[in-house]
Design a protein around this motif. Structure first.
Motif, PDB file in Angstrom:
ATOM      1  N   LYS A  50       3.932   1.409  -1.155  1.00  0.00           N
ATOM      2  CA  LYS A  50       4.596   1.469  -2.460  1.00  0.00           C
ATOM      3  C   LYS A  50       3.666   2.039  -3.526  1.00  0.00           C
ATOM      4  O   LYS A  50       4.083   2.831  -4.383  1.00  0.00           O
ATOM      5  N   LYS A  51       2.405   1.662  -3.472  1.00  0.00           N
ATOM      6  CA  LYS A  51       1.436   2.202  -4.427  1.00  0.00           C
ATOM      7  C   LYS A  51       1.278   3.707  -4.250  1.00  0.00           C
ATOM      8  O   LYS A  51       1.226   4.464  -5.231  1.00  0.00           O
ATOM      9  N   SER A  52       1.224   4.146  -3.019  1.00  0.00           N
ATOM     10  CA  SER A  52       1.130   5.590  -2.766  1.00  0.00           C
ATOM     11  C   SER A  52       2.393   6.302  -3.209  1.00  0.00           C
ATOM     12  O   SER A  52       2.339   7.434  -3.715  1.00  0.00           O
ATOM     13  N   LYS A  57       0.831  -1.207   0.000  1.00  0.00           N
ATOM     14  CA  LYS A  57       0.000   0.000   0.000  1.00  0.00           C
ATOM     15  C   LYS A  57       0.864   1.255   0.000  1.00  0.00           C
ATOM     16  O   LYS A  57       0.572   2.236  -0.705  1.00  0.00           O
ATOM     17  N   SER A  77       2.228   6.685  -7.010  1.00  0.00           N
ATOM     18  CA  SER A  77       1.257   7.725  -7.369  1.00  0.00           C
ATOM     19  C   SER A  77       1.813   9.111  -7.079  1.00  0.00           C
ATOM     20  O   SER A  77       1.638  10.049  -7.867  1.00  0.00           O
TER      21      SER A  77
END
Length: 207
Positions: free
Chosen positions: A164-166, A162, A169
């Motif tokens: 890493k995804k942020s 989570k 982005s």
């Protein structure tokens, strides 16, 4: 001289009080009778029961170590490792709660999240080692310590994904802002136009 005489008289006056004297309860008796020894007698001695301290080794394991000699090890020492695993699990849950509470809209919070996720992974690994040690001690407590270690490790992995995804982005958002800023600061005279050479013969400076 007067002071010395007064000190000498005071010392002589206190001398009888400092010297040993017979007890007041035995004053007037013969010296051989002045004794504090007490003999209860044979009949009274039988009534007195002496308590003896007994040590049993039912809960201990005797190990003959070649270097340390005879060593007594408790059979319930696995309980200490269960307690340690419980403390590590509580610490891990607290770390995950802190990570989830951080705002991921700022770069420094994402860095802190990565660091705390690494700490959570280390704590999960320590909990796993506790389960392995409990298994080696032939205790059945590893059956519920091992799943807890795996569950906390899996939760840490999901939190890491989570973050890493942020992070991705946020990086893409920064790149888009940089492109917009560079486009706004570009000289309009250098902007590219559609067409091929010779489309504007009146404006061609090579004639």
């Amino acid at each position: 001289m007067t002071v010395n005489k007064l000190l000498l008289l005071a010392a002589l006056a206190l001398a009888p009080a400092l010297c040993p004297a017979p007890a007041a309860a035995q004053m007037g008796s013969r010296p051989e009778e002045q004794s504090f020894d007490y003999d209860p007698g044979a009949e009274q001695s039988k009534k007195v029961k002496q308590s003896m301290a007994e040590t049993t080794y039912e809960d201990a394991e005797i190990v003959n170590h070649p270097y340390y000699g005879t060593v007594l090890i408790s059979k319930h020492r696995w309980k200490n490792w269960v307690t340690r695993a419980l403390y590590l699990t509580l610490i891990n849950i607290a770390l995950l709660a802190i990570i989830l509470s951080l705002s991921r809209s700022e770069e420094h919070n994402i860095i802190v999240g990565y660091v705390l996720t690494g700490m959570s992974a280390a704590v999960s690994f320590w909990t796993f080692l506790c389960a392995v040690l409990i298994f080696q001690l032939n205790a059945h407590a590893w059956i519920y310590v091992l799943p807890v270690a795996l569950a906390t490790g899996g939760a840490g992995w999901l939190v890491l994904m989570k973050i890493k995804k942020s992070d991705v982005s946020l990086t893409e958002l920064k790149e888009s802002f940089q492109k917009m800023r560079s486009a706004s600061n570009e000289d309009p005279r250098l902007a590219s136009v559609q067409g091929t050479p010779g489309d504007w013969p009146n404006e061609d400076f090579i004639r």
